[in-house]
Design a protein around this motif. Sequence first.
Motif, short mmCIF file in Angstrom:
data_model
loop_
_atom_site.label_atom_id
_atom_site.label_comp_id
_atom_site.label_asym_id
_atom_site.label_seq_id
_atom_site.Cartn_x
_atom_site.Cartn_y
_atom_site.Cartn_z
N TYR A 94 0.79 -1.21 0.00
CA TYR A 94 -0.13 -0.05 0.13
C TYR A 94 0.94 1.50 -0.27
O TYR A 94 0.49 2.20 -0.89
CB TYR A 94 -0.80 -0.07 1.25
CG TYR A 94 -1.73 1.26 1.29
CD1 TYR A 94 -3.11 1.23 0.72
CD2 TYR A 94 -1.61 2.21 1.85
CE1 TYR A 94 -3.94 2.08 0.65
CE2 TYR A 94 -2.51 3.09 2.09
CZ TYR A 94 -3.85 3.35 1.50
OH TYR A 94 -4.65 4.14 1.43
N THR A 108 -1.57 4.51 -4.19
CA THR A 108 -2.29 4.57 -2.85
C THR A 108 -1.35 5.11 -1.78
O THR A 108 -1.69 5.11 -0.89
CB THR A 108 -2.58 3.04 -2.73
OG1 THR A 108 -1.32 2.32 -2.61
CG2 THR A 108 -3.88 2.51 -3.59
N ILE A 168 -1.44 -3.40 -7.65
CA ILE A 168 -2.30 -2.01 -7.14
C ILE A 168 -2.12 -1.06 -8.35
O ILE A 168 -3.09 -0.63 -8.53
CB ILE A 168 -1.71 -1.52 -5.79
CG1 ILE A 168 -2.07 -2.66 -4.69
CG2 ILE A 168 -2.38 -0.14 -5.43
CD1 ILE A 168 -1.64 -2.29 -3.49
N VAL A 204 -10.00 -1.32 -4.93
CA VAL A 204 -8.77 -1.75 -5.22
C VAL A 204 -8.73 -3.49 -5.12
O VAL A 204 -8.43 -4.07 -5.93
CB VAL A 204 -7.77 -1.05 -4.51
CG1 VAL A 204 -6.17 -1.95 -5.03
CG2 VAL A 204 -7.58 0.35 -4.74
#
Length: 585
Positions: free
Chosen positions: A112, A118, A178, A204
């Motif tokens: 992340y 993100t 991601i 996501v």
Amino acid sequence: MVVTAPAKTAPPADRPPGLSGPVPVGRLRPQTIAAVLTLVALLAFSVYSLLEVGISIPNMVASWGNAVNFFNRVGTITFPPPGELLSLTALTLGIVISGTVLAAVLSIPVAYLAAANTTPGPAWRAVGRFIGVLSRAVPDVVIAMILVLMFSLGSLPGIIAIGLHSVGMISKLFADAIEQVDEGPRLAIRAAGGSKLQEFTSGVLPQVLPSWVATVLHRGDINLRGSVLLGYVGVLGLGRELSLAFKSLDYSLGIGLAIVIFALCVVMEIVSSTVRTVMLGVQPTGRGLGDRVVRRVAAGRDARRAVNGSSRTTAAPSAESRIAAAAKRPWTPARVRDTVGAWLAVAVVVWGVVVSDIQWGDLVTFWAKAPDVLARLWPPSFGMRTTEQMVEAMFETVAIAFAATLIALVCSIVIGSLAARNVAPNRGVRTGARFALVGIRGIPELILAILLIVVTGLGAQAGTLALGVCGIGLLGKLIADSFEEVAPGPERALIAVGATRPQVYAAATLPQGARALVGHTFYTLDTNIRAATMLGIVGGGGIGYYLIQADQGGNYDQVTAIVLMILAVVLVVEGIAMWMRRVFS
């Protein structure tokens, strides 16, 4: 002096309009030139390393007598009693599953932070990337070596070592997934006032989940092979029993355990590949009857869905009916399959934790032992060893990795090309090449290195051959997959004008797959640097020999010094590989 303009050359009569000018040639960027020169230098160093490690075919032929004596001493292959063998196998699988799941959980926040879309900010992204690189740089066996000092003998050091080391690879692939998601759902949730957690869990996570599951399965496959080496530093399971068997010269039992580990790796490879294919929705591409039936069924299903979708457009549903339909998600076969698979995965994870027989109390007593162990690890020192001696050993490890990568690259280009559907001359050759790659991938490097050491003796030769042979399995598969994914247009154009199969390969397939070939080779080199270090533990030459000697002698300041050397080399190779991938991407 009169200067006359050069006469214009008339374009050939048979050349189409618009193609009369010279073929434009792009200018090479300075970075590309530097990267090409670096590749040439690395290739030259690989050749030098191959000569330096002293692989001698005549000596290998002469050592055939050692092989005969070894197999005479093996005699009848034996196995542990069925109950004990089942328990050891379950314990090994439990450690691998628990460690891999731990790595997956730890990788989520790291990914992340590391993903560009993100991350809270550039500084957080740098922190996430650094954690991943650092985790990849420190081998799991080194982590286990230190943790064994803090925990009681059992499975927990192995689980934590696998978990911490695997964060490097898993978090990187998680972050890449991601960054490739469709931003629409996430931005829609943000526009509706959703929190960051809601953006991630609803915008996501559903998109990246199949890719994440495939990554974890692939890492579990790698961890199963690596678990063998953890037995040499005290982690329980099949690896520890294998090390005890060879140390006590019980070769019949050692070979029996090696066969069990080989079969386990092959089964894990097949299960992992099958589940990854189902999760990612990859359709079969072969020309066999089975593949054709599957493709036809899928095409018919898509056509029916299209017709049903078009028929529904004749009467647009109201907003209330659409919301009600979305709230009552139907139990389609895909949903039933995913639900059953999810519960089965949960059951497997719970089973893995239970059979690992984790001593949970160690997590409490660990903190009392940690200060003393850390004090013995610092400051780093070479002790009685000289700096020149350790640098020479580290250089030998690097030479083993480069030489093994060169062997694997040459063999993989041949076998991997024959395993590619668009290169193989017929289906039989492709199937045979694919089967050979699967079989080679199932052989753990450590087991092959032990057998070669027994036959050819201690030294870099055994480690180089073990890494070179085992590298063919992975590198050959990656090359075959990359060649199958090249654009078919240039190949079809050459075939249409009568080019032969070698001409199509040399002019269309190989140039298109060259970039992927460079990337896969650096990945293999990166892996071999770590593996060469570890093979020294069993006598494969290099710095690993001094590492295990320092650990067994309780000279933990030397362990720290050697680990820092390994870390520096791995980071340098990692940096070169990242630069190469950026230049050639």
